[in-house]
Design a protein around this motif. Sequence first.
Motif, PDB file in Angstrom:
ATOM      1  N   VAL A 242       0.795  -1.207  -0.190  1.00 34.03           N
ATOM      2  CA  VAL A 242      -0.180  -0.245  -0.228  1.00 34.03           C
ATOM      3  C   VAL A 242       0.475   1.287  -0.130  1.00 34.03           C
ATOM      4  O   VAL A 242       1.701   1.404   1.009  1.00 34.03           O
ATOM      5  CB  VAL A 242      -1.146   0.463   0.824  1.00 34.03           C
ATOM      6  CG1 VAL A 242      -1.565   1.367   1.396  1.00 34.03           C
ATOM      7  CG2 VAL A 242      -2.269  -0.969   1.043  1.00 34.03           C
ATOM      8  N   PHE A 243       0.671   2.065  -0.722  1.00 30.26           N
ATOM      9  CA  PHE A 243       1.570   3.574  -1.110  1.00 30.26           C
ATOM     10  C   PHE A 243       0.075   4.508  -0.390  1.00 30.26           C
ATOM     11  O   PHE A 243      -0.222   4.753  -1.177  1.00 30.26           O
ATOM     12  CB  PHE A 243       2.225   3.611  -2.265  1.00 30.26           C
ATOM     13  CG  PHE A 243       2.717   5.008  -2.551  1.00 30.26           C
ATOM     14  CD1 PHE A 243       3.278   5.655  -1.214  1.00 30.26           C
ATOM     15  CD2 PHE A 243       2.297   5.630  -3.659  1.00 30.26           C
ATOM     16  CE1 PHE A 243       3.723   6.406  -1.293  1.00 30.26           C
ATOM     17  CE2 PHE A 243       3.384   7.116  -3.855  1.00 30.26           C
ATOM     18  CZ  PHE A 243       3.972   6.821  -2.920  1.00 30.26           C
ATOM     19  N   ASN A 244       0.783   4.735   1.035  1.00 31.89           N
ATOM     20  CA  ASN A 244      -0.075   5.747   1.011  1.00 31.89           C
ATOM     21  C   ASN A 244       0.190   7.155   0.879  1.00 31.89           C
ATOM     22  O   ASN A 244       1.031   7.372   1.141  1.00 31.89           O
ATOM     23  CB  ASN A 244      -0.987   5.714   2.672  1.00 31.89           C
ATOM     24  CG  ASN A 244      -2.093   4.814   3.504  1.00 31.89           C
ATOM     25  OD1 ASN A 244      -2.849   4.648   2.862  1.00 31.89           O
ATOM     26  ND2 ASN A 244      -1.040   3.807   3.915  1.00 31.89           N
ATOM     27  N   ASN A 245      -0.535   7.875  -0.200  1.00 32.55           N
ATOM     28  CA  ASN A 245       0.081   9.158  -0.788  1.00 32.55           C
ATOM     29  C   ASN A 245      -0.993  10.340  -1.214  1.00 32.55           C
ATOM     30  O   ASN A 245      -0.189  11.258  -1.340  1.00 32.55           O
ATOM     31  CB  ASN A 245       0.905   8.442  -2.104  1.00 32.55           C
ATOM     32  CG  ASN A 245       1.256   9.979  -3.369  1.00 32.55           C
ATOM     33  OD1 ASN A 245       2.237  10.531  -3.170  1.00 32.55           O
ATOM     34  ND2 ASN A 245       0.060  10.149  -3.931  1.00 32.55           N
ATOM     35  N   ALA A 246      -1.740   9.918  -1.065  1.00 32.92           N
ATOM     36  CA  ALA A 246      -2.880  11.054  -1.335  1.00 32.92           C
ATOM     37  C   ALA A 246      -2.729  12.208  -0.494  1.00 32.92           C
ATOM     38  O   ALA A 246      -2.578  12.197   0.031  1.00 32.92           O
ATOM     39  CB  ALA A 246      -4.379  10.415  -1.494  1.00 32.92           C
TER      40      ALA A 246
ATOM     41  N   ASN B 170       4.416   5.460   3.759  1.00 36.38           N
ATOM     42  CA  ASN B 170       4.055   6.630   4.098  1.00 36.38           C
ATOM     43  C   ASN B 170       5.104   7.636   3.158  1.00 36.38           C
ATOM     44  O   ASN B 170       6.114   7.570   3.077  1.00 36.38           O
ATOM     45  CB  ASN B 170       3.168   7.191   5.339  1.00 36.38           C
ATOM     46  CG  ASN B 170       2.675   5.771   5.454  1.00 36.38           C
ATOM     47  OD1 ASN B 170       1.588   4.801   4.943  1.00 36.38           O
ATOM     48  ND2 ASN B 170       2.859   5.048   6.778  1.00 36.38           N
ATOM     49  N   THR B 171       3.461   8.455   2.219  1.00 37.02           N
ATOM     50  CA  THR B 171       3.949   9.529   2.172  1.00 37.02           C
ATOM     51  C   THR B 171       3.604  11.369   2.729  1.00 37.02           C
ATOM     52  O   THR B 171       2.970  11.925   3.567  1.00 37.02           O
ATOM     53  CB  THR B 171       3.416  10.374   0.440  1.00 37.02           C
ATOM     54  OG1 THR B 171       3.704   9.684  -0.685  1.00 37.02           O
ATOM     55  CG2 THR B 171       4.721  12.133   0.490  1.00 37.02           C
TER      56      THR B 171
ATOM     57  N   ALA C 203       8.170   5.012   4.989  1.00 39.68           N
ATOM     58  CA  ALA C 203       7.571   6.869   4.589  1.00 39.68           C
ATOM     59  C   ALA C 203       9.088   7.254   4.085  1.00 39.68           C
ATOM     60  O   ALA C 203      10.020   6.704   3.979  1.00 39.68           O
ATOM     61  CB  ALA C 203       7.803   7.641   5.976  1.00 39.68           C
ATOM     62  N   VAL C 204       8.101   7.884   2.166  1.00 36.27           N
ATOM     63  CA  VAL C 204       9.237   8.451   2.063  1.00 36.27           C
ATOM     64  C   VAL C 204       9.401  10.261   2.050  1.00 36.27           C
ATOM     65  O   VAL C 204       8.027  10.843   2.008  1.00 36.27           O
ATOM     66  CB  VAL C 204       8.959   8.444   0.313  1.00 36.27           C
ATOM     67  CG1 VAL C 204       7.413   8.660  -0.364  1.00 36.27           C
ATOM     68  CG2 VAL C 204      10.258   8.993  -0.892  1.00 36.27           C
TER      69      VAL C 204
ATOM     70  N   VAL D  60      10.030   4.513  -3.975  1.00 39.79           N
ATOM     71  CA  VAL D  60       8.877   3.450  -2.960  1.00 39.79           C
ATOM     72  C   VAL D  60       9.146   2.719  -3.582  1.00 39.79           C
ATOM     73  O   VAL D  60       8.815   1.803  -2.593  1.00 39.79           O
ATOM     74  CB  VAL D  60       7.124   4.713  -3.255  1.00 39.79           C
ATOM     75  CG1 VAL D  60       6.576   3.330  -3.279  1.00 39.79           C
ATOM     76  CG2 VAL D  60       7.480   5.797  -3.122  1.00 39.79           C
ATOM     77  N   ALA D  61       9.240   2.118  -4.937  1.00 40.67           N
ATOM     78  CA  ALA D  61       9.422   1.082  -5.191  1.00 40.67           C
ATOM     79  C   ALA D  61      10.852   0.376  -4.723  1.00 40.67           C
ATOM     80  O   ALA D  61      10.777  -0.497  -3.867  1.00 40.67           O
ATOM     81  CB  ALA D  61      10.133   1.348  -6.810  1.00 40.67           C
TER      82      ALA D  61
END
Length: 284
Positions: free
Chosen positions: A82-86, A135-136, A178-179, A230-231
Amino acid sequence: MRFAGKCVVVTGAASGIGRATALLFAREGAHVFAADLDLAGAKSVAAEGENITAVACDVCDVAQIKALMDQAAAAHGGIDVVFNNAGAAGDRAPIDEIEAAGWDRTMDLLLRSVAMGIRYAVPHMKQRPGANIVNTSSIAAVGPGYSPTAYAVAKAGVLHLTKCTATELAPHGIRVNAVQPGFINTNIFTSALEMPADMVDQAKAMIMQVSSHAQPVSRAGMPDDIANAVAFLASDAGSFMTGASLIVDGGITVGPRHSWDPEAPGMFDALQAMAEGAVPGTGQ
């Protein structure tokens, strides 16, 4: 093909960092659920890649987050990444002017949505070997001056949430990282200022020019720069990392400008020049 057969959920996937990351996961074999409030934008991403499903999702609506995670899990028997980015810029008012409603909207969008994304994804991730969440956050989390206050506080919360959930989920074999992007050339700046469409391209060109001189790496940051980070975090190459954060900012946070820009003298340089009698007006 680092993600062959994996089920990946990306929020905020219609543009910018989310779009670049969704396409990268798809190119490397994942079944991607590209979620966004902008369904038309998510569908355009799906049209560009293979095995991408566009899903309408307002991450400020917890029921929609749950529905997104349930849909992805039902299609593939669970969720692997899951990439929580919005997100968006949020309320830009200073602390002595911001209203409670604006503060709450910003926290809902940037912090609560990440917590609820984790909350409703994890039940579908517990039996998936190598499952992980990214997570972003932002460089705004490391100190003031990079964004409005509400945005910075929310992104700092994302960092601490990342650490706390990494410890909670470790017994289930789920990693959480996180990023932290720097100034990346996306629509977040122009949308925050509500620029008319005919000015957006001009503004992006200006961002490219200015940001290439704003940090030690002398080029503008692009969505693919964050997607690659992220990858890495989501792949087996990052399997020894959890509770961590990658700052991807071209070096803008490494120190004050004079530490890397010889054309910007710092305090020590000014004092040395004074001692050598090179400062006008000192009478020396």
